[in-house]
Design a protein around this motif. Structure first.
Motif, PDB file in Angstrom:
ATOM      1  N   ARG A  14      72.430 -37.768  56.892  1.00 57.52           N
ATOM      2  CA  ARG A  14      71.272 -37.249  56.174  1.00 57.52           C
ATOM      3  C   ARG A  14      71.310 -35.724  56.104  1.00 57.52           C
ATOM      4  O   ARG A  14      70.979 -35.125  55.090  1.00 57.52           O
ATOM      5  N   ARG A  15      71.739 -35.100  57.206  1.00 56.67           N
ATOM      6  CA  ARG A  15      71.839 -33.634  57.209  1.00 56.67           C
ATOM      7  C   ARG A  15      72.899 -33.146  56.218  1.00 56.67           C
ATOM      8  O   ARG A  15      72.749 -32.083  55.619  1.00 56.67           O
ATOM      9  N   ALA A  16      73.964 -33.922  56.059  1.00 60.91           N
ATOM     10  CA  ALA A  16      75.057 -33.510  55.185  1.00 60.91           C
ATOM     11  C   ALA A  16      74.852 -33.925  53.731  1.00 60.91           C
ATOM     12  O   ALA A  16      75.580 -33.451  52.847  1.00 60.91           O
ATOM     13  N   ALA A  17      73.883 -34.792  53.471  1.00 65.51           N
ATOM     14  CA  ALA A  17      73.717 -35.342  52.122  1.00 65.51           C
ATOM     15  C   ALA A  17      73.410 -34.248  51.111  1.00 65.51           C
ATOM     16  O   ALA A  17      72.650 -33.315  51.369  1.00 65.51           O
TER      17      ALA A  17
ATOM     18  N   GLU B  70      61.741 -39.177  43.212  1.00 65.52           N
ATOM     19  CA  GLU B  70      62.712 -38.779  44.234  1.00 65.52           C
ATOM     20  C   GLU B  70      63.375 -39.996  44.860  1.00 65.52           C
ATOM     21  O   GLU B  70      62.697 -40.908  45.346  1.00 65.52           O
ATOM     22  N   TRP B  71      64.706 -39.997  44.843  1.00 67.38           N
ATOM     23  CA  TRP B  71      65.505 -41.016  45.522  1.00 67.38           C
ATOM     24  C   TRP B  71      66.007 -40.430  46.833  1.00 67.38           C
ATOM     25  O   TRP B  71      66.688 -39.403  46.857  1.00 67.38           O
ATOM     26  N   THR B  72      65.653 -41.085  47.945  1.00 70.83           N
ATOM     27  CA  THR B  72      66.111 -40.673  49.266  1.00 70.83           C
ATOM     28  C   THR B  72      66.861 -41.834  49.893  1.00 70.83           C
ATOM     29  O   THR B  72      66.259 -42.868  50.223  1.00 70.83           O
ATOM     30  N   PRO B  73      68.174 -41.724  50.050  1.00 69.68           N
ATOM     31  CA  PRO B  73      68.941 -42.843  50.606  1.00 69.68           C
ATOM     32  C   PRO B  73      68.661 -43.020  52.091  1.00 69.68           C
ATOM     33  O   PRO B  73      68.264 -42.084  52.791  1.00 69.68           O
ATOM     34  N   LYS B  74      68.870 -44.235  52.567  1.00 72.27           N
ATOM     35  CA  LYS B  74      68.729 -44.545  53.988  1.00 72.27           C
ATOM     36  C   LYS B  74      70.054 -44.218  54.681  1.00 72.27           C
ATOM     37  O   LYS B  74      71.060 -44.898  54.486  1.00 72.27           O
ATOM     38  N   LEU B  75      70.055 -43.151  55.494  1.00 73.63           N
ATOM     39  CA  LEU B  75      71.282 -42.662  56.109  1.00 73.63           C
ATOM     40  C   LEU B  75      71.056 -42.366  57.584  1.00 73.63           C
ATOM     41  O   LEU B  75      69.917 -42.170  58.027  1.00 73.63           O
ATOM     42  N   SER B  76      72.156 -42.313  58.323  1.00 71.19           N
ATOM     43  CA  SER B  76      72.071 -41.863  59.704  1.00 71.19           C
ATOM     44  C   SER B  76      71.671 -40.392  59.731  1.00 71.19           C
ATOM     45  O   SER B  76      71.768 -39.685  58.728  1.00 71.19           O
ATOM     46  N   LYS B  77      71.243 -39.919  60.896  1.00 71.80           N
ATOM     47  CA  LYS B  77      70.770 -38.535  60.995  1.00 71.80           C
ATOM     48  C   LYS B  77      71.869 -37.550  60.602  1.00 71.80           C
ATOM     49  O   LYS B  77      71.631 -36.587  59.860  1.00 71.80           O
ATOM     50  N   ALA B  78      73.098 -37.798  61.047  1.00 70.81           N
ATOM     51  CA  ALA B  78      74.200 -36.886  60.732  1.00 70.81           C
ATOM     52  C   ALA B  78      74.497 -36.883  59.233  1.00 70.81           C
ATOM     53  O   ALA B  78      74.700 -35.827  58.623  1.00 70.81           O
TER      54      ALA B  78
ATOM     55  N   GLU C 295      80.147 -38.252  42.660  1.00 67.11           N
ATOM     56  CA  GLU C 295      81.117 -37.286  43.176  1.00 67.11           C
ATOM     57  C   GLU C 295      80.474 -36.345  44.183  1.00 67.11           C
ATOM     58  O   GLU C 295      81.086 -35.989  45.197  1.00 67.11           O
ATOM     59  N   ARG C 296      79.243 -35.928  43.925  1.00 62.72           N
ATOM     60  CA  ARG C 296      78.526 -35.092  44.888  1.00 62.72           C
ATOM     61  C   ARG C 296      78.320 -35.850  46.202  1.00 62.72           C
ATOM     62  O   ARG C 296      78.458 -35.291  47.291  1.00 62.72           O
ATOM     63  N   ALA C 297      77.966 -37.111  46.093  1.00 61.45           N
ATOM     64  CA  ALA C 297      77.762 -37.919  47.289  1.00 61.45           C
ATOM     65  C   ALA C 297      79.055 -38.064  48.076  1.00 61.45           C
ATOM     66  O   ALA C 297      79.067 -37.952  49.308  1.00 61.45           O
ATOM     67  N   ALA C 298      80.155 -38.295  47.386  1.00 59.83           N
ATOM     68  CA  ALA C 298      81.443 -38.490  48.066  1.00 59.83           C
ATOM     69  C   ALA C 298      81.869 -37.231  48.804  1.00 59.83           C
ATOM     70  O   ALA C 298      82.349 -37.300  49.948  1.00 59.83           O
ATOM     71  N   VAL C 299      81.700 -36.079  48.176  1.00 58.63           N
ATOM     72  CA  VAL C 299      82.100 -34.818  48.816  1.00 58.63           C
ATOM     73  C   VAL C 299      81.245 -34.553  50.048  1.00 58.63           C
ATOM     74  O   VAL C 299      81.747 -34.187  51.116  1.00 58.63           O
ATOM     75  N   ALA C 300      79.932 -34.760  49.921  1.00 63.44           N
ATOM     76  CA  ALA C 300      79.039 -34.491  51.046  1.00 63.44           C
ATOM     77  C   ALA C 300      79.312 -35.423  52.211  1.00 63.44           C
ATOM     78  O   ALA C 300      79.338 -34.994  53.378  1.00 63.44           O
ATOM     79  N   GLN C 301      79.545 -36.689  51.923  1.00 62.10           N
ATOM     80  CA  GLN C 301      79.764 -37.639  53.009  1.00 62.10           C
ATOM     81  C   GLN C 301      81.140 -37.447  53.649  1.00 62.10           C
ATOM     82  O   GLN C 301      81.312 -37.669  54.856  1.00 62.10           O
ATOM     83  N   ALA C 302      82.117 -37.013  52.863  1.00 58.92           N
ATOM     84  CA  ALA C 302      83.428 -36.705  53.444  1.00 58.92           C
ATOM     85  C   ALA C 302      83.314 -35.533  54.408  1.00 58.92           C
ATOM     86  O   ALA C 302      83.964 -35.493  55.461  1.00 58.92           O
ATOM     87  N   THR C 303      82.468 -34.579  54.072  1.00 60.62           N
ATOM     88  CA  THR C 303      82.227 -33.443  54.960  1.00 60.62           C
ATOM     89  C   THR C 303      81.582 -33.904  56.261  1.00 60.62           C
ATOM     90  O   THR C 303      81.930 -33.439  57.358  1.00 60.62           O
ATOM     91  N   ALA C 304      80.634 -34.850  56.127  1.00 57.53           N
ATOM     92  CA  ALA C 304      79.949 -35.357  57.317  1.00 57.53           C
ATOM     93  C   ALA C 304      80.904 -36.117  58.224  1.00 57.53           C
ATOM     94  O   ALA C 304      80.782 -36.074  59.456  1.00 57.53           O
ATOM     95  N   ASP C 305      81.872 -36.813  57.649  1.00 57.97           N
ATOM     96  CA  ASP C 305      82.833 -37.585  58.444  1.00 57.97           C
ATOM     97  C   ASP C 305      83.844 -36.671  59.129  1.00 57.97           C
ATOM     98  O   ASP C 305      84.448 -37.020  60.119  1.00 57.97           O
TER      99      ASP C 305
ATOM    100  N   GLY D   3      72.491 -47.449  45.590  1.00 59.64           N
ATOM    101  CA  GLY D   3      72.351 -46.946  46.953  1.00 59.64           C
ATOM    102  C   GLY D   3      73.187 -45.712  47.226  1.00 59.64           C
ATOM    103  O   GLY D   3      73.688 -45.527  48.343  1.00 59.64           O
ATOM    104  N   LEU D   4      73.347 -44.840  46.233  1.00 59.27           N
ATOM    105  CA  LEU D   4      74.207 -43.665  46.412  1.00 59.27           C
ATOM    106  C   LEU D   4      73.671 -42.780  47.535  1.00 59.27           C
ATOM    107  O   LEU D   4      72.475 -42.481  47.591  1.00 59.27           O
ATOM    108  N   PRO D   5      74.551 -42.317  48.413  1.00 61.72           N
ATOM    109  CA  PRO D   5      74.122 -41.461  49.521  1.00 61.72           C
ATOM    110  C   PRO D   5      73.948 -40.010  49.090  1.00 61.72           C
ATOM    111  O   PRO D   5      74.608 -39.096  49.589  1.00 61.72           O
ATOM    112  N   VAL D   6      73.072 -39.785  48.147  1.00 62.83           N
ATOM    113  CA  VAL D   6      72.761 -38.446  47.652  1.00 62.83           C
ATOM    114  C   VAL D   6      71.267 -38.420  47.336  1.00 62.83           C
ATOM    115  O   VAL D   6      70.728 -39.368  46.761  1.00 62.83           O
ATOM    116  N   ARG D   7      70.603 -37.358  47.758  1.00 67.01           N
ATOM    117  CA  ARG D   7      69.184 -37.202  47.440  1.00 67.01           C
ATOM    118  C   ARG D   7      69.051 -36.681  46.018  1.00 67.01           C
ATOM    119  O   ARG D   7      69.717 -35.716  45.627  1.00 67.01           O
TER     120      ARG D   7
END
Length: 523
Positions: free
Chosen positions: A273-276, A263-271, A513-523, A325-329
Motif C-alpha cells: 500500500r505504501r508503494a502503490a 476513488e478506487w483503493t485496492p486491498k493491499l498489504s501495508k508494504a 503499467e504504473r501498478a506493475a512498476v510500483a509493485q516491482a519496487t515494493a518487492d 483489482g489493479l494494485p494502483v490507487r
C-alpha cells in the motif's frame, strides 16, 4: 455482451457457423494468417489461398470475402463450419492488424450465432488482440430505435494456449488463456459502456443523469478486491467551494452541473500500500455543447452530445481497473455540465475564479471545456497524486492537426501515454507545448483568458498550455481526443459509427503499467 471462449481443438472439431481467417496482402496472392491450432487444415487452406485471387480478394485492410466450405472441394467437409470468412490485414500482421481484423470480422457477423476465429493467437499478445478486437467489433448500441441488428452471439478463439479437453483419466490443466480472455472481456465491456454513454441523446444524459449512472455502475462493481468511494458535488457545493469554472459553464442550463469524484483503493498489504502508485484521471463531461452565447453553427451541433466522451472514458477505465483489482490507487474526476445559451448563461467578458484561486477572463464561451477541466485538475492535484492525466474532446484544432483517428497528447507524462497507447492498439501522437504560445492567454483583466479570440494558430497547443497552468509540479499529460472519440463517418475495423470508446484501452494499459512498476519496487 458477446460470449467468448478459447479452444485448442482443431477447426474441424470446434464447429461454429463461420470460420474466420485473416490474410495479409502480398505480392501475387494474399497470404493466409492463422493459428498453429489450425494446422490440421493445411491442405484445405492451401486450396482456399489459391481460390482467393479469383474472387478479387487482395488482402487489403478491412476487405472481406465469404467462401462456402463446399468451394474447397472434398476437403470442405472437414471444415464443418458451412462458411469461411476471410478478412484482410493490409501489409501488416502485427497485433494492431490482428485486433482490427478480428473487429472487422465480428462487425460483419451481426446476427450470427457462433463464429470460430482462427486468426494467429499463439502468444498471449496475439490472443489478447484477437479477443479484444472480436468483442469490441461485435458492439451494437442497445437503445437504438429501431432496434439494432443482434450482435454476434458467441466467439471461440482457437489458440494453443487453451488447455486440452479433459478426459476421463486426466483433469484439465490450468488454462493460461483464462486471464487474457477475462481482461479482454472487462476491457470490451468498458469500451462498450463508454460508447453507450456517448451515443445517448443529450436530453437523456444530463449532468445529473450522468452522475447517477456513475454511482450505479460503481455500486455494481462490489468490494471484493478493494474499495470504490463515490462523491458528488452539486451546484450549491460547487459554488460554495470555489469551482467557478464548472459553475460558470453550467449556469445557463436548466440541468445543473455536477462534479463526480470516484476513488478506487485496492486491498493491499501495508508494504504494498505504501508503494502503490496514485494516478488521478480527469474527464471532460460537457453533456451537450451548444457553444453557449458564442453559439456554434448548426452543422456542428449534432455531434456535440459526444463532448462528454472524456468523462465516459475516465469512468469506464476506472471501473475496469476496479474489476481487474489493479494494485494502483485511482482518483477519477468527472467534470459534468451543459453549455447552453440560457438567460443566466456565462457572457464573453465575464471573469471567473477557479478552484485554486486563479482568475480567468472568459473571451469565448465555446472554449468551455478547459474551464471545467481546470477546476477538476486543480482539485485532483491538490491530493498530490503521482501523475495526473486529463482526457477531453477539447479542440477542433486537434482534428485539423491530426485528423479524425489520431489523438494528441502533451505534457510531462506524454511519452508514457504514447507508449501505453502503442501497446493498447490506439493512435496517440506526441505534441509540444511551446512556451511562446503562452502569451496568447495573457489578459489585462485576470490571471489569464480562456481563449485567444481571432487567433487560430496552434489552438490545440494553446488549450494544453491553459490546462498546464492548473497542475503545478505534478507530472501530467493532456489527451485531446476530439477526433477519434466520435465517428461520424462509416464504420471501420472494430470502430462503429457514433461513440468509439477511444482512450479506454490506453488508460487501462497506463494504469496496469504504473501498478506493475510500483509493485516491482515494493518487492
Amino acid at each position: 455482451m458477446t460470449a467468448i471462449t478459447t479452444s485448442s481443438l482443431p477447426p474441424a472439431a470446434a464447429g461454429g457457423d463461420v470460420l474466420v481467417l485473416a490474410a495479409r496482402a502480398a505480392d501475387g496472392a494474399p497470404a493466409l494468417l492463422t493459428t498453429d491450432a489450425a494446422l490440421d487444415l493445411a491442405s484445405e487452406l492451401g486450396v482456399l489461398a489459391e481460390l482467393l485471387p479469383s474472387l478479387g480478394f487482395t488482402g487489403a485492410t478491412d476487405a472481406l470475402v465469404r467462401v462456402p466450405a463446399a468451394a474447397l472441394g472434398r476437403g470442405g467437409s472437414r471444415v464443418l463450419a458451412p462458411t469461411l470468412l476471410v478478412v484482410g490485414t493490409g501489409d501488416a500482421s502485427d497485433t494492431a492488424a490482428l485486433r482490427r481484423a478480428a473487429g472487422r470480422a465480428a462487425r460483419d457477423l451481426a446476427g450470427t450465432g457462433h463464429a470460430v476465429f482462427a486468426l494467429p493467437a499463439d502468444t498471449a499478445e496475439e490472443l489478447a488482440a484477437v479477443a479484444e478486437g472480436a468483442l469490441e467489433g461485435a458492439y451494437a448500441w442497445s437503445r437504438r430505435v429501431p432496434e439494432a441488428p443482434t450482435p454476434l452471439a458467441r466467439v471461440t478463439v482457437l489458440t494453443p494456449l487453451a488447455p486440452a479437453p479433459r478426459t476421463l483419466l486426466h483433469r484439465s490443466p490450468e488454462d493460461p488463456s483464462a486471464p487474457v480472455i477475462e481482461r479482454a472481456r472487462i476491457l470490451a465491456e468498458a469500451v462498450a459502456a463508454a460508447r453507450d454513454l456517448v451515443n445517448d441523446p443529450p436530453a437523456r444524459l444530463t449532468p445529473v443523469a450522468f452522475a447517477d449512472h456513475a454511482r450505479r455502475e460503481a455500486d455494481a462493481v462490489g468490494r471484493g478486491q478493494g474499495r470504490l468511494d463515490f462523491e458528488v458535488y452539486d451546484e450549491r457545493r460547487l459554488a460554495d467551494e470555489g469551482f467557478g469554472g464548472i459553475a460558470g459553464v453550467g449556469q445557463g442550463a436548466v440541468h445543473p452541473p455536477r462534479l463526480v469524484r470516484l476513488e478506487w483503493t485496492p486491498k493491499l498489504s501495508k508494504a504494498r500500500r505504501r508503494a502503490a502508485a496514485h494516478v488521478a484521471l480527469v474527464g471532460k463531461g460537457i453533456t451537450f455543447d451548444s457553444g453557449g452565447l458564442s453559439l456554434k453553427p448548426p452543422a456542428s451541433m449534432p455531434a456535440m452530445k459526444s463532448d462528454m466522451a472524456g468523462a465516459a472514458t475516465v469512468l469506464s477505465a476506472t471501473l475496469a481497473a476496479a474489476r481487474l483489482g489493479l494494485p494502483v490507487r485511482v482518483t477519477a474526476w468527472l467534470a459534468l455540465a451543459e453549455n447552453l445559451p440560457g438567460g443566466a448563461a456565462q457572457r464573453p467578458g465575464d471573469i471567473v475564479t477557479m478552484f485554486d484561486g486563479t482568475t480567468v477572463e472568459v473571451t469565448n464561451t465555446d472554449a468551455e471545456g478547459r474551464l471545467v477541466m481546470a477546476d477538476a485538475l486543480a482539485a485532483a492535484v491538490a491530493e498530490e497524486p503521482d501523475v495526473v492525466l486529463d482526457v477531453a474532446t477539447l479542440t477542433g484544432a486537434q482534428i485539423v492537426a491530426l485528423g479524425e483517428r489520431t489523438a494528441g497528447v502533451m505534457g510531462q507524462a506524454r511519452d508514457a501515454v504514447v507508449a501505453a497507447a502503442a501497446r493498447a492498439g490506439e493512435d496517440f501522437w506526441p505534441m509540444p507545448l511551446p512556451e511562446h504560445l503562452r502569451a496568447n492567454l495573457d489578459s489585462p483583466f485576470a490571471d489569464l483568458r480562456n481563449a485567444a479570440v481571432g487567433n487560430r494558430a496552434g489552438g490545440m497547443l494553446v488549450a494544453g498550455l491553459f490546462l498546464s497552468s492548473f497542475v503545478g509540479d505534478t507530472p501530467w499529460a493532456h489527451l485531446d481526443i476530439a477526433g477519434p472519440a466520435y465517428n461520424e463517418k462509416a464504420a471501420w475495423g472494430l470502430t462503429p459509427q457514433g461513440g468509439t470508446g477511444f482512450g479506454v484501452p490506453t488508460l487501462l494499459t497506463f494504469l496496469e503499467e504504473r501498478a506493475a512498476v510500483a509493485q516491482a519496487t515494493a518487492d
